[in-house]
Design a protein around this motif. Structure first.
Motif, PDB file in Angstrom:
ATOM      1  N   LYS A 128       0.872  -1.170   0.000  1.00 50.92           N
ATOM      2  CA  LYS A 128       0.000   0.000   0.000  1.00 50.92           C
ATOM      3  C   LYS A 128       0.907   1.216   0.000  1.00 50.92           C
ATOM      4  O   LYS A 128       1.674   1.436   0.933  1.00 50.92           O
TER       5      LYS A 128
ATOM      6  N   ASN B 137     -10.148  -2.852   0.989  1.00 57.30           N
ATOM      7  CA  ASN B 137      -9.536  -3.697   2.007  1.00 57.30           C
ATOM      8  C   ASN B 137      -8.946  -4.927   1.311  1.00 57.30           C
ATOM      9  O   ASN B 137      -9.676  -5.731   0.745  1.00 57.30           O
TER      10      ASN B 137
ATOM     11  N   THR C  55      -6.696  -8.361   1.610  1.00 61.08           N
ATOM     12  CA  THR C  55      -6.209  -9.347   2.575  1.00 61.08           C
ATOM     13  C   THR C  55      -5.720 -10.598   1.864  1.00 61.08           C
ATOM     14  O   THR C  55      -6.079 -10.865   0.723  1.00 61.08           O
ATOM     15  N   CYS C  56      -4.914 -11.372   2.590  1.00 57.35           N
ATOM     16  CA  CYS C  56      -4.380 -12.619   2.061  1.00 57.35           C
ATOM     17  C   CYS C  56      -4.519 -13.698   3.133  1.00 57.35           C
ATOM     18  O   CYS C  56      -4.043 -13.514   4.265  1.00 57.35           O
ATOM     19  N   GLN C  57      -5.184 -14.792   2.819  1.00 60.47           N
ATOM     20  CA  GLN C  57      -5.355 -15.887   3.761  1.00 60.47           C
ATOM     21  C   GLN C  57      -4.660 -17.137   3.223  1.00 60.47           C
ATOM     22  O   GLN C  57      -4.822 -17.518   2.066  1.00 60.47           O
TER      23      GLN C  57
ATOM     24  N   GLU D 115      -5.708 -14.303   8.513  1.00 62.80           N
ATOM     25  CA  GLU D 115      -5.576 -13.381   7.391  1.00 62.80           C
ATOM     26  C   GLU D 115      -4.439 -12.396   7.623  1.00 62.80           C
ATOM     27  O   GLU D 115      -4.176 -11.982   8.739  1.00 62.80           O
TER      28      GLU D 115
ATOM     29  N   THR E  74      -3.494  -8.661   6.567  1.00 62.62           N
ATOM     30  CA  THR E  74      -4.042  -7.444   5.971  1.00 62.62           C
ATOM     31  C   THR E  74      -2.903  -6.611   5.404  1.00 62.62           C
ATOM     32  O   THR E  74      -1.948  -6.282   6.109  1.00 62.62           O
TER      33      THR E  74
ATOM     34  N   ASP F 196      -1.454  -3.300   4.473  1.00 62.07           N
ATOM     35  CA  ASP F 196      -1.739  -1.918   4.853  1.00 62.07           C
ATOM     36  C   ASP F 196      -0.448  -1.111   4.855  1.00 62.07           C
ATOM     37  O   ASP F 196       0.560  -1.524   4.267  1.00 62.07           O
TER      38      ASP F 196
ATOM     39  N   GLU G 183       5.500 -12.144   4.877  1.00 59.73           N
ATOM     40  CA  GLU G 183       5.009 -10.879   5.429  1.00 59.73           C
ATOM     41  C   GLU G 183       6.204  -9.980   5.673  1.00 59.73           C
ATOM     42  O   GLU G 183       7.194 -10.384   6.282  1.00 59.73           O
TER      43      GLU G 183
ATOM     44  N   SER H 177     -10.420  -8.857  -2.097  1.00 63.99           N
ATOM     45  CA  SER H 177     -10.563  -7.421  -2.281  1.00 63.99           C
ATOM     46  C   SER H 177     -11.981  -7.042  -1.893  1.00 63.99           C
ATOM     47  O   SER H 177     -12.942  -7.548  -2.480  1.00 63.99           O
TER      48      SER H 177
ATOM     49  N   ARG I 267     -17.308  -8.094  -2.342  1.00 73.09           N
ATOM     50  CA  ARG I 267     -16.090  -8.849  -2.060  1.00 73.09           C
ATOM     51  C   ARG I 267     -15.744  -9.754  -3.247  1.00 73.09           C
ATOM     52  O   ARG I 267     -16.592 -10.499  -3.742  1.00 73.09           O
TER      53      ARG I 267
END
Length: 209
Positions: free
Chosen positions: A71, A114, A116-118, A124, A126, A128, A149, A186, A191
Protein backbone atom coordinates in the motif's frame (compact mmCIF):
# COMPACT_ATOMS: atom_id res chain seq x y z
CA UNK A 1 -45.61 44.56 -13.64
CA UNK A 2 -44.15 41.08 -13.49
CA UNK A 3 -41.10 40.45 -11.29
CA UNK A 4 -38.39 39.04 -13.67
CA UNK A 5 -35.27 39.54 -11.58
CA UNK A 6 -34.60 35.72 -11.35
CA UNK A 7 -31.98 34.22 -9.03
CA UNK A 8 -29.32 36.21 -7.26
CA UNK A 9 -25.63 35.23 -7.50
CA UNK A 10 -25.63 33.98 -3.91
CA UNK A 11 -28.65 31.79 -4.57
CA UNK A 12 -26.98 30.30 -7.64
CA UNK A 13 -23.78 29.53 -5.68
CA UNK A 14 -25.80 27.82 -2.96
CA UNK A 15 -27.72 25.72 -5.50
CA UNK A 16 -24.50 24.68 -7.27
CA UNK A 17 -22.91 23.71 -3.94
CA UNK A 18 -25.91 21.56 -3.03
CA UNK A 19 -25.87 19.88 -6.45
CA UNK A 20 -22.14 19.14 -6.14
CA UNK A 21 -22.62 17.62 -2.69
CA UNK A 22 -25.51 15.46 -3.90
CA UNK A 23 -23.54 14.33 -6.95
CA UNK A 24 -20.59 13.30 -4.77
CA UNK A 25 -22.85 11.37 -2.42
CA UNK A 26 -24.58 9.59 -5.30
CA UNK A 27 -21.25 8.66 -6.93
CA UNK A 28 -19.84 7.36 -3.63
CA UNK A 29 -22.98 5.30 -2.98
CA UNK A 30 -22.90 3.92 -6.52
CA UNK A 31 -19.27 2.78 -6.32
CA UNK A 32 -19.87 1.28 -2.88
CA UNK A 33 -22.97 -0.63 -4.00
CA UNK A 34 -21.51 -1.90 -7.26
CA UNK A 35 -18.10 -2.71 -5.78
CA UNK A 36 -16.38 -0.92 -8.64
CA UNK A 37 -13.13 -0.28 -6.74
CA UNK A 38 -13.08 -3.79 -5.33
CA UNK A 39 -13.67 -5.31 -8.77
CA UNK A 40 -10.93 -3.23 -10.39
CA UNK A 41 -8.48 -4.13 -7.65
CA UNK A 42 -9.24 -7.85 -7.93
CA UNK A 43 -9.02 -7.84 -11.74
CA UNK A 44 -5.71 -6.00 -11.71
CA UNK A 45 -4.28 -8.25 -9.02
CA UNK A 46 -5.30 -11.31 -11.04
CA UNK A 47 -3.43 -9.85 -14.02
CA UNK A 48 -0.44 -9.08 -11.80
CA UNK A 49 -0.28 -12.67 -10.54
CA UNK A 50 -0.34 -13.98 -14.11
CA UNK A 51 2.47 -11.62 -15.00
CA UNK A 52 4.53 -12.69 -12.00
CA UNK A 53 4.18 -16.37 -12.91
CA UNK A 54 5.39 -15.50 -16.39
CA UNK A 55 8.36 -13.68 -14.86
CA UNK A 56 9.18 -16.77 -12.82
CA UNK A 57 9.15 -19.04 -15.85
CA UNK A 58 10.90 -16.77 -18.35
CA UNK A 59 13.06 -14.19 -16.58
CA UNK A 60 14.25 -15.66 -13.29
CA UNK A 61 17.42 -17.27 -14.66
CA UNK A 62 18.98 -19.26 -11.80
CA UNK A 63 16.92 -17.80 -8.91
CA UNK A 64 13.26 -17.71 -7.89
CA UNK A 65 11.48 -14.38 -8.11
CA UNK A 66 8.65 -12.66 -6.28
CA UNK A 67 5.98 -10.03 -6.55
CA UNK A 68 5.40 -7.73 -3.61
CA UNK A 69 2.04 -6.05 -3.00
CA UNK A 70 2.26 -2.86 -0.96
CA UNK A 71 0.00 0.00 0.00
CA UNK A 72 1.76 3.11 -1.24
CA UNK A 73 -0.05 6.36 -0.48
CA UNK A 74 -3.48 6.30 -2.13
CA UNK A 75 -2.92 3.10 -4.09
CA UNK A 76 -1.98 -0.55 -3.91
CA UNK A 77 0.88 -1.48 -6.21
CA UNK A 78 2.58 -4.70 -7.27
CA UNK A 79 6.36 -4.59 -7.54
CA UNK A 80 8.25 -7.26 -9.40
CA UNK A 81 11.69 -8.45 -8.31
CA UNK A 82 14.23 -10.96 -9.52
CA UNK A 83 16.05 -11.57 -6.21
CA UNK A 84 19.03 -13.48 -4.93
CA UNK A 85 16.73 -14.59 -2.13
CA UNK A 86 13.16 -13.54 -1.44
CA UNK A 87 13.67 -13.59 2.33
CA UNK A 88 17.24 -12.30 2.70
CA UNK A 89 17.97 -9.10 4.62
CA UNK A 90 19.59 -7.16 1.79
CA UNK A 91 23.17 -7.56 3.01
CA UNK A 92 24.39 -10.34 0.74
CA UNK A 93 28.05 -9.68 0.04
CA UNK A 94 27.81 -11.03 -3.49
CA UNK A 95 25.09 -8.64 -4.56
CA UNK A 96 26.61 -5.29 -3.55
CA UNK A 97 24.30 -4.83 -0.59
CA UNK A 98 21.08 -5.71 -2.40
CA UNK A 99 19.48 -9.14 -2.53
CA UNK A 100 17.08 -8.26 -5.36
CA UNK A 101 16.82 -6.64 -8.75
CA UNK A 102 13.79 -4.40 -9.23
CA UNK A 103 11.98 -5.08 -12.52
CA UNK A 104 8.88 -2.87 -12.66
CA UNK A 105 5.81 -1.58 -10.82
CA UNK A 106 2.13 -2.11 -11.60
CA UNK A 107 -0.77 -0.19 -9.99
CA UNK A 108 -3.47 -2.52 -8.68
CA UNK A 109 -6.15 -0.31 -7.17
CA UNK A 110 -7.23 2.37 -4.76
CA UNK A 111 -6.12 2.28 -1.12
CA UNK A 112 -9.70 2.53 0.19
CA UNK A 113 -10.18 -1.15 -0.75
CA UNK A 114 -9.54 -3.70 2.01
CA UNK A 115 -6.94 -6.14 0.65
CA UNK A 116 -6.21 -9.35 2.57
CA UNK A 117 -4.38 -12.62 2.06
CA UNK A 118 -5.35 -15.89 3.76
CA UNK A 119 -3.13 -18.97 3.73
CA UNK A 120 -5.01 -22.27 4.00
CA UNK A 121 -7.16 -22.19 7.11
CA UNK A 122 -4.75 -19.84 8.88
CA UNK A 123 -5.19 -16.24 9.86
CA UNK A 124 -5.58 -13.38 7.39
CA UNK A 125 -2.80 -10.97 6.56
CA UNK A 126 -4.04 -7.44 5.97
CA UNK A 127 -1.98 -5.45 3.49
CA UNK A 128 -1.74 -1.92 4.85
CA UNK A 129 0.69 0.93 5.54
CA UNK A 130 2.74 -1.29 7.85
CA UNK A 131 2.56 -4.69 6.15
CA UNK A 132 3.25 -5.86 2.63
CA UNK A 133 3.06 -9.36 1.19
CA UNK A 134 5.54 -11.10 -1.10
CA UNK A 135 4.31 -13.86 -3.39
CA UNK A 136 7.30 -16.08 -4.16
CA UNK A 137 7.19 -18.20 -7.33
CA UNK A 138 9.24 -21.22 -8.35
CA UNK A 139 11.31 -20.46 -11.45
CA UNK A 140 11.01 -24.01 -12.81
CA UNK A 141 7.37 -24.96 -12.28
CA UNK A 142 5.68 -21.57 -11.84
CA UNK A 143 4.20 -22.77 -8.54
CA UNK A 144 3.65 -20.33 -5.69
CA UNK A 145 6.15 -21.65 -3.16
CA UNK A 146 5.97 -19.17 -0.25
CA UNK A 147 4.39 -16.02 1.11
CA UNK A 148 6.42 -13.58 3.15
CA UNK A 149 5.01 -10.88 5.43
CA UNK A 150 7.25 -7.82 5.35
CA UNK A 151 7.54 -4.57 7.22
CA UNK A 152 6.54 -1.98 4.62
CA UNK A 153 7.83 1.03 6.58
CA UNK A 154 11.40 0.96 5.22
CA UNK A 155 12.22 4.22 3.37
CA UNK A 156 12.98 4.31 -0.33
CA UNK A 157 15.86 2.08 -1.38
CA UNK A 158 18.30 2.45 -4.26
CA UNK A 159 16.64 3.88 -7.35
CA UNK A 160 13.83 5.42 -5.28
CA UNK A 161 11.92 2.15 -4.97
CA UNK A 162 10.68 1.20 -1.52
CA UNK A 163 10.74 -2.52 -0.92
CA UNK A 164 9.25 -4.60 1.84
CA UNK A 165 11.96 -4.78 4.47
CA UNK A 166 12.80 -7.59 6.88
CA UNK A 167 15.15 -6.33 9.63
CA UNK A 168 18.30 -8.48 9.89
CA UNK A 169 17.83 -8.98 13.63
CA UNK A 170 14.25 -10.26 13.38
CA UNK A 171 12.66 -13.54 12.32
CA UNK A 172 10.95 -13.14 8.93
CA UNK A 173 7.35 -14.31 8.73
CA UNK A 174 7.79 -16.87 5.99
CA UNK A 175 4.84 -19.10 5.12
CA UNK A 176 6.04 -22.08 3.13
CA UNK A 177 3.23 -23.41 0.97
CA UNK A 178 2.77 -27.16 0.79
CA UNK A 179 -0.21 -27.33 -1.51
CA UNK A 180 -2.15 -24.88 0.69
CA UNK A 181 -4.70 -22.75 -1.10
CA UNK A 182 -4.22 -19.01 -0.87
CA UNK A 183 -7.17 -16.61 -0.92
CA UNK A 184 -6.51 -12.98 -1.79
CA UNK A 185 -9.62 -10.92 -1.13
CA UNK A 186 -10.56 -7.42 -2.28
CA UNK A 187 -13.46 -5.85 -0.36
CA UNK A 188 -15.21 -2.51 -0.78
CA UNK A 189 -18.98 -2.74 -0.96
CA UNK A 190 -18.62 -6.11 -2.68
CA UNK A 191 -16.09 -8.85 -2.06
CA UNK A 192 -13.98 -10.50 -4.74
CA UNK A 193 -11.67 -13.43 -4.06
CA UNK A 194 -8.72 -14.83 -5.98
CA UNK A 195 -8.20 -18.47 -5.09
CA UNK A 196 -4.65 -19.58 -5.87
CA UNK A 197 -3.84 -23.26 -6.38
CA UNK A 198 -0.27 -22.97 -5.20
CA UNK A 199 0.96 -26.31 -6.54
CA UNK A 200 0.50 -25.04 -10.10
CA UNK A 201 0.39 -21.28 -9.60
CA UNK A 202 -3.00 -21.08 -11.31
CA UNK A 203 -5.79 -19.00 -9.80
CA UNK A 204 -9.51 -18.32 -10.16
CA UNK A 205 -11.23 -14.96 -9.61
CA UNK A 206 -14.81 -14.90 -8.36
CA UNK A 207 -17.30 -12.48 -6.79
CA UNK A 208 -18.50 -13.58 -3.35
CA UNK A 209 -21.27 -11.06 -2.69
Amino acid sequence: MKDNKGFSLIEMVIILAIMAALSGTIFYSFTLMTGQYSRECANNLSTALDKEKNYALTRSASVDCYMEVVKDGNSYVARYYVPESAIADGTDANSNGADWLFAEEFKIGKARVNLTCQIGSGSEITIDDDTSVKFVYNRISGAMKAIVESDATEPAAAGGVRRGYIPPDSEPKVHTLNGDKVIVASSYGRRYEIEVYTATGKHVLSRIN
